[in-house]
Design a protein around this motif. Structure first.
Motif, PDB file in Angstrom:
ATOM      1  N   ALA A 298       0.820  -1.170   0.109  1.00 49.42           N
ATOM      2  CA  ALA A 298       0.128  -0.074   0.048  1.00 49.42           C
ATOM      3  C   ALA A 298       0.961   1.311   0.027  1.00 49.42           C
ATOM      4  CB  ALA A 298      -0.677   0.145   1.355  1.00 49.42           C
ATOM      5  N   ARG A 299       2.042   0.998   0.694  1.00 48.95           N
ATOM      6  CA  ARG A 299       2.938   2.327   0.719  1.00 48.95           C
ATOM      7  C   ARG A 299       3.658   2.694  -0.608  1.00 48.95           C
ATOM      8  NH1 ARG A 299       3.603   0.775   6.080  1.00 48.95           N
ATOM      9  NH2 ARG A 299       4.875  -0.967   5.812  1.00 48.95           N
ATOM     10  N   GLU A 300       3.884   1.235  -1.251  1.00 49.17           N
ATOM     11  CA  GLU A 300       4.526   1.679  -2.630  1.00 49.17           C
ATOM     12  C   GLU A 300       3.397   2.112  -3.526  1.00 49.17           C
ATOM     13  OE1 GLU A 300       5.992  -2.282  -3.507  1.00 49.17           O
ATOM     14  OE2 GLU A 300       7.168  -2.630  -1.968  1.00 49.17           O
ATOM     15  N   ALA A 301       2.045   1.810  -3.518  1.00 46.93           N
ATOM     16  CA  ALA A 301       1.289   2.404  -4.258  1.00 46.93           C
ATOM     17  C   ALA A 301       0.868   3.727  -4.245  1.00 46.93           C
ATOM     18  CB  ALA A 301      -0.314   1.579  -4.259  1.00 46.93           C
ATOM     19  N   GLY A 302       0.872   4.170  -2.700  1.00 43.31           N
ATOM     20  CA  GLY A 302       0.647   5.730  -2.340  1.00 43.31           C
ATOM     21  C   GLY A 302       1.808   6.400  -2.692  1.00 43.31           C
ATOM     22  N   ASP A 303       3.003   5.865  -2.713  1.00 37.41           N
ATOM     23  CA  ASP A 303       4.012   6.722  -3.017  1.00 37.41           C
ATOM     24  C   ASP A 303       4.301   7.067  -4.754  1.00 37.41           C
ATOM     25  OD1 ASP A 303       5.412   7.007  -0.598  1.00 37.41           O
ATOM     26  OD2 ASP A 303       7.087   5.323  -1.074  1.00 37.41           O
ATOM     27  N   ALA A 304       3.923   5.959  -5.347  1.00 34.91           N
ATOM     28  CA  ALA A 304       3.740   6.297  -6.932  1.00 34.91           C
ATOM     29  C   ALA A 304       2.723   6.844  -7.417  1.00 34.91           C
ATOM     30  CB  ALA A 304       3.725   4.697  -7.405  1.00 34.91           C
ATOM     31  N   ALA A 305       1.571   7.005  -6.596  1.00 34.22           N
ATOM     32  CA  ALA A 305       0.119   7.829  -6.997  1.00 34.22           C
ATOM     33  C   ALA A 305       0.465   9.125  -6.613  1.00 34.22           C
ATOM     34  CB  ALA A 305      -0.947   7.303  -6.182  1.00 34.22           C
ATOM     35  N   THR A 306       1.130   9.360  -5.608  1.00 33.31           N
ATOM     36  CA  THR A 306       1.627  10.712  -5.167  1.00 33.31           C
ATOM     37  C   THR A 306       2.403  11.593  -6.147  1.00 33.31           C
ATOM     38  OG1 THR A 306       1.334  10.317  -2.976  1.00 33.31           O
ATOM     39  CG2 THR A 306       2.780  12.187  -3.201  1.00 33.31           C
ATOM     40  N   ALA A 307       3.381  10.659  -6.702  1.00 31.53           N
ATOM     41  CA  ALA A 307       4.197  11.247  -7.533  1.00 31.53           C
ATOM     42  C   ALA A 307       3.451  11.501  -9.235  1.00 31.53           C
ATOM     43  CB  ALA A 307       5.221  10.167  -8.065  1.00 31.53           C
TER      44      ALA A 307
END
Length: 413
Positions: free
Chosen positions: A132-141
């Motif tokens: 979920a954190r990986e998805a969040g980092d990628a989405a934030t970018a």
């Protein structure tokens, strides 16, 4: 088991495939897809899903991620795909299907999260908080907040070997709150697989314990104040399964084999969807009263167990409708499928004869080609294109020869 169904409900696909192979337009080891039937099937699924308040995402792996098929699915009214892996989502997008669901069944690799985010998926499944954190980092970018689904699991749920993983269902409310607090993501719902399965004993589809787990999770989440909880419930999805899924609280369904009329239930019962895929090959040689047939795509989905496989050997001047189906000796699962063999009477098969199979495919795990065909309904069939099993264009001979020329004509030593 699907050859009799094809012969009865879509013989024009067999005839067109035989004609295209005879003309040299279709190589052996090709899955031929009736694009008109796929479009009709997609429209049938979309209409029933809409009636029940369900959102369908198309699974294209079984048909080799064929972009022409993706376009047919979209024309039928299903606009988004589910990618079993990232490559599946990318290939579906190339055919015009937007990314509806990524990360299920195969999680998005850490170093490829940015690629997944670039697709702008509606939903992204995660098995744990790190994902979920990986998805969040990628989405934030990308400047987005990504809706995520939690894969959940409870005691008694069924998963195929190698499919395991997820959040404990009895702690789904706390898990949803923790994930909701991760920057860049928003908790949206829950998923599992399989939610329904075919039961050979009853000859019908049945709900799994997993589906009941989803229903309980939705109720617990709504009681805790979560609104508009998405329930993604894939597995053996055709129009025949949709009402059952809706009654259990599903909001998302993911037809795959339903789009080609090859779910297990299609093998034993006439359903709304038409059979829309055949496998075409060719006799290579005959030895010891066996016709050796080119393989490469001879992976028969084992969901129906040890069901036998039959094929038609159609020689020059023969009509497929008058040919008797013959049992095929398929390669063992542990063997490379260079050939299948078919016992034949002396003189009954010759090199170059067309061979047509009907079985439940998983084209993306093979080295087969796929080819969509249009116009069967009008009697004017046209091949749309030839694709590799990953949805890419196959390497042309001219490209290979060009590569040799680049070596100064020396070729490979």
């Amino acid at each position: 088991m699907f050859l009799p169904l094809l012969r009865r409900r879509n013989p024009r696909l067999i005839d067109a495939a035989v004609a295209a192979h005879r003309a040299g337009d279709l190589p052996p080891n090709t899955y031929v897809i009736d694009l008109d039937a796929v479009e009709r099937n997609a429209a049938t699924v979309a209409a029933e899903a809409g009636r029940l308040g369900l959102r369908p995402f198309a699974m294209t792996k079984q048909i080799g991620r064929n972009p022409d098929a993706s376009r047919a699915i979209r024309a039928g009214g299903i606009t988004h795909s589910v990618g079993v892996d990232l490559e599946c989502s990318i290939a579906a997008a190339a055919g015009g299907l937007a990314a509806g669901h990524v990360g299920h069944l195969v999680q998005i690799p850490r170093r490829r999260a940015a690629e997944a985010a670039a697709l702008g998926p509606l939903y992204w499944t995660v098995f744990d908080e790190q994902k979920a954190r990986e998805a969040g980092d990628a989405a934030t970018a990308t400047g987005r907040v990504q809706d995520v689904l939690l894969r959940i699991v409870a005691d008694g749920d069924r998963f195929y070997p190698g499919h395991e993983g997820g959040f404990p269902a009895d702690g789904v409310v706390d898990a949803a709150r923790r994930v909701d607090a991760i920057p860049g993501v928003r908790f949206a719902g829950v998923t599992t697989f399989p939610a329904t399965l075919f039961d050979a004993g009853s000859g019908d589809i049945v709900s799994t314990a997993n589906l009941a787990t989803l229903t309980r999770a939705r109720r617990a989440l709504e009681a805790a104040g979560f609104e508009h909880v998405q329930v993604n419930a894939p597995g053996t999805t055709s129009t025949a399964a949709l009402e059952r899924l809706a009654e259990a609280g599903a909001t998302q369904v993911e037809p795959g084999h339903g789009l080609t009329g090859t779910t297990p239930l299609h093998a034993v019962r006439d359903l709304a969807e038409d059979p829309a895929i055949a496998y075409v090959s060719e006799v290579s040689h005959v030895w010891n009263d066996r016709a050796y047939v080119f393989g490469g795509g001879l992976y028969v989905d084992p969901v129906l167990g040890d069901a036998s496989t039959d094929a038609l050997i159609v020689g020059p001047g023969e009509d497929a409708a008058s040919v008797t189906a013959l049992p095929v000796e398929m390669p063992a699962p542990s063997a490379i499928d260079y050939y299948a063999t078919i016992p034949v009477a002396p003189g009954a098969a010759r090199p170059g004869d067309t061979v047509v199979f009907g079985f439940r495919p998983q084209a993306f795990v093979t080295r087969a080609f796929t080819a969509g065909i249009r116009g069967l309904d009008t009697g004017d069939p046209v091949l749309e294109g030839l694709w590799s099993a990953d949805g890419s264009k196959p390497l042309a001979l001219a490209d290979a020869l060009g590569g040799l020329d680049a070596l100064g004509g020396e070729g490979l030593r």
